[in-house]
Design a protein around this motif. Structure first.
Motif, mmCIF file in Angstrom:
data_model
loop_
_atom_site.group_PDB
_atom_site.id
_atom_site.type_symbol
_atom_site.label_atom_id
_atom_site.label_comp_id
_atom_site.label_asym_id
_atom_site.label_seq_id
_atom_site.Cartn_x
_atom_site.Cartn_y
_atom_site.Cartn_z
ATOM 1 N N LEU A 33 0.831 -1.206 0.000
ATOM 2 C CA LEU A 33 0.000 0.000 0.000
ATOM 3 C C LEU A 33 0.866 1.257 0.000
ATOM 4 O O LEU A 33 0.545 2.243 -0.671
ATOM 5 N N LEU A 34 1.963 1.218 0.750
ATOM 6 C CA LEU A 34 2.873 2.358 0.767
ATOM 7 C C LEU A 34 3.532 2.545 -0.596
ATOM 8 O O LEU A 34 3.669 3.676 -1.084
ATOM 9 N N VAL A 35 3.932 1.432 -1.213
ATOM 10 C CA VAL A 35 4.529 1.509 -2.550
ATOM 11 C C VAL A 35 3.535 2.112 -3.541
ATOM 12 O O VAL A 35 3.878 2.983 -4.345
ATOM 13 N N MET A 36 2.282 1.662 -3.468
ATOM 14 C CA MET A 36 1.256 2.193 -4.361
ATOM 15 C C MET A 36 1.024 3.674 -4.114
ATOM 16 O O MET A 36 0.818 4.459 -5.048
ATOM 17 N N SER A 37 1.057 4.069 -2.848
ATOM 18 C CA SER A 37 0.852 5.474 -2.510
ATOM 19 C C SER A 37 1.952 6.348 -3.108
ATOM 20 O O SER A 37 1.673 7.387 -3.722
ATOM 21 N N LEU A 38 3.194 5.928 -2.946
ATOM 22 C CA LEU A 38 4.316 6.705 -3.479
ATOM 23 C C LEU A 38 4.299 6.722 -5.008
ATOM 24 O O LEU A 38 4.573 7.754 -5.634
ATOM 25 N N PHE A 39 3.968 5.580 -5.598
ATOM 26 C CA PHE A 39 3.894 5.487 -7.058
ATOM 27 C C PHE A 39 2.807 6.408 -7.607
ATOM 28 O O PHE A 39 3.024 7.168 -8.564
ATOM 29 N N ALA A 40 1.628 6.354 -6.987
ATOM 30 C CA ALA A 40 0.522 7.201 -7.441
ATOM 31 C C ALA A 40 0.826 8.676 -7.204
ATOM 32 O O ALA A 40 0.470 9.531 -8.028
ATOM 33 N N ALA A 41 1.478 8.990 -6.086
ATOM 34 C CA ALA A 41 1.817 10.385 -5.801
ATOM 35 C C ALA A 41 2.780 10.937 -6.849
ATOM 36 O O ALA A 41 2.628 12.077 -7.312
ATOM 37 N N ALA A 42 3.764 10.133 -7.233
ATOM 38 C CA ALA A 42 4.722 10.577 -8.250
ATOM 39 C C ALA A 42 4.020 10.831 -9.583
ATOM 40 O O ALA A 42 4.278 11.838 -10.256
ATOM 41 N N LEU A 43 3.118 9.933 -9.962
ATOM 42 C CA LEU A 43 2.389 10.113 -11.216
ATOM 43 C C LEU A 43 1.423 11.295 -11.136
ATOM 44 O O LEU A 43 1.209 11.997 -12.127
ATOM 45 N N ALA A 44 0.825 11.503 -9.953
ATOM 46 C CA ALA A 44 -0.097 12.625 -9.793
ATOM 47 C C ALA A 44 0.618 13.955 -9.984
ATOM 48 O O ALA A 44 0.105 14.863 -10.646
ATOM 49 N N VAL A 45 1.810 14.066 -9.412
ATOM 50 C CA VAL A 45 2.586 15.300 -9.560
ATOM 51 C C VAL A 45 3.057 15.461 -11.002
ATOM 52 O O VAL A 45 2.958 16.543 -11.590
ATOM 53 N N ARG A 46 3.543 14.366 -11.574
ATOM 54 C CA ARG A 46 4.044 14.418 -12.948
ATOM 55 C C ARG A 46 2.926 14.710 -13.943
ATOM 56 O O ARG A 46 3.084 15.512 -14.863
ATOM 57 N N GLY A 47 1.782 14.051 -13.753
ATOM 58 C CA GLY A 47 0.667 14.232 -14.677
ATOM 59 C C GLY A 47 -0.310 15.310 -14.270
ATOM 60 O O GLY A 47 -1.312 15.527 -14.957
ATOM 61 N N ASP A 48 -0.047 15.975 -13.143
ATOM 62 C CA ASP A 48 -0.904 17.050 -12.643
ATOM 63 C C ASP A 48 -2.358 16.578 -12.519
ATOM 64 O O ASP A 48 -3.289 17.239 -12.979
ATOM 65 N N SER A 49 -2.533 15.420 -11.878
ATOM 66 C CA SER A 49 -3.854 14.797 -11.790
ATOM 67 C C SER A 49 -4.340 14.763 -10.345
ATOM 68 O O SER A 49 -3.746 14.091 -9.493
ATOM 69 N N ARG A 50 -5.437 15.456 -10.084
ATOM 70 C CA ARG A 50 -6.012 15.434 -8.739
ATOM 71 C C ARG A 50 -6.677 14.091 -8.446
ATOM 72 O O ARG A 50 -6.746 13.668 -7.293
ATOM 73 N N VAL A 51 -7.188 13.442 -9.487
ATOM 74 C CA VAL A 51 -7.822 12.135 -9.291
ATOM 75 C C VAL A 51 -6.805 11.123 -8.776
ATOM 76 O O VAL A 51 -7.047 10.388 -7.810
#
Length: 213
Positions: A33-51
């Motif tokens: 879950l922590l790995v998924m959180s960090l992975f999603a956070a990196a993509l959210a910042v990179r892709g500028d995605s609030r979802v």
């Protein structure tokens, strides 16, 4: 946004399948879950995605709830798993609210703030609500925190947070009243009258915020 979200969800599904099928982390499976959180956070910042940012924060909250509870039970909540989970939810919620405030203050990804604030306050209020059935202090706490959130949100013109706070305050007040007056007829009248009042209050507040904006 949705293509990015699909990629994140498929990655999460692949990690979950790997853990269930091969159990590479054993008892430390929650670290996925922590790995998924960090992975999603990196993509959210990179892709500028609030979802996707919402997925990242939700995954982090899940990791906190699953992995930190045993440690808390060992030190503060011996034998009380529910108390440990509630404390975790409250701490994580406050952390998210603080994160949103920090984003606005720094001017970096400030448009992510509603995601963090809404999820954070939802966790805080849910943590208090979970103890309403057993603790009188939780009922009063839910009323006070909910009313404070509603007042702050109304002043700042944020209707979603206002609605969240008002409903929480209503639940807390209703729990106090029902616990103090154990009468079925009174309870029926209370919820009939106050339920309509809360609905009218929400509509009036929304109109007032729109006019002020």
């Amino acid at each position: 946004d949705y293509i990015l979200l699909l990629g994140v969800l498929l990655t999460g599904a692949a990690l979950a399948y790997t853990e269930v099928k091969f159990t590479p982390l054993g008892t430390a499976w929650s670290n996925h879950l922590l790995v998924m959180s960090l992975f999603a956070a990196a993509l959210a910042v990179r892709g500028d995605s609030r979802v996707v940012a919402g997925v990242a924060l939700s995954s982090f909250a899940a990791w906190m709830g699953v992995s930190a509870s045993p440690l808390e039970r060992a030190f503060w909540f011996s034998g009380d798993a529910a108390g440990a989970v509630r404390l975790n939810a409250a701490i994580t919620g406050l952390l998210f609210v603080g994160l949103g405030y920090g984003l606005v203050r720094s001017g970096r990804k400030a448009h992510f703030e509603p995601v963090a604030a809404h999820l954070g306050w939802l966790l805080v209020l849910s943590a208090i609500l979970a103890g309403v059935g057993d603790q009188g202090a939780a009922r009063l706490g839910l009323f006070v925190v909910g009313a404070g959130l509603a007042a702050m949100a109304f002043w700042r013109g944020r209707f979603p947070l206002f609605g969240m706070g008002l409903i929480a305050a209503y639940i807390g007040l209703s729990a106090l009243v029902v616990a103090g007056v154990r009468d079925a007829a009174f309870g029926f009248l209370w919820f009939s009258a106050t339920g309509i009042a809360v609905l009218v209050g929400l509509l009036m507040a929304q109109r007032a915020m729109r006019e002020r904006a």
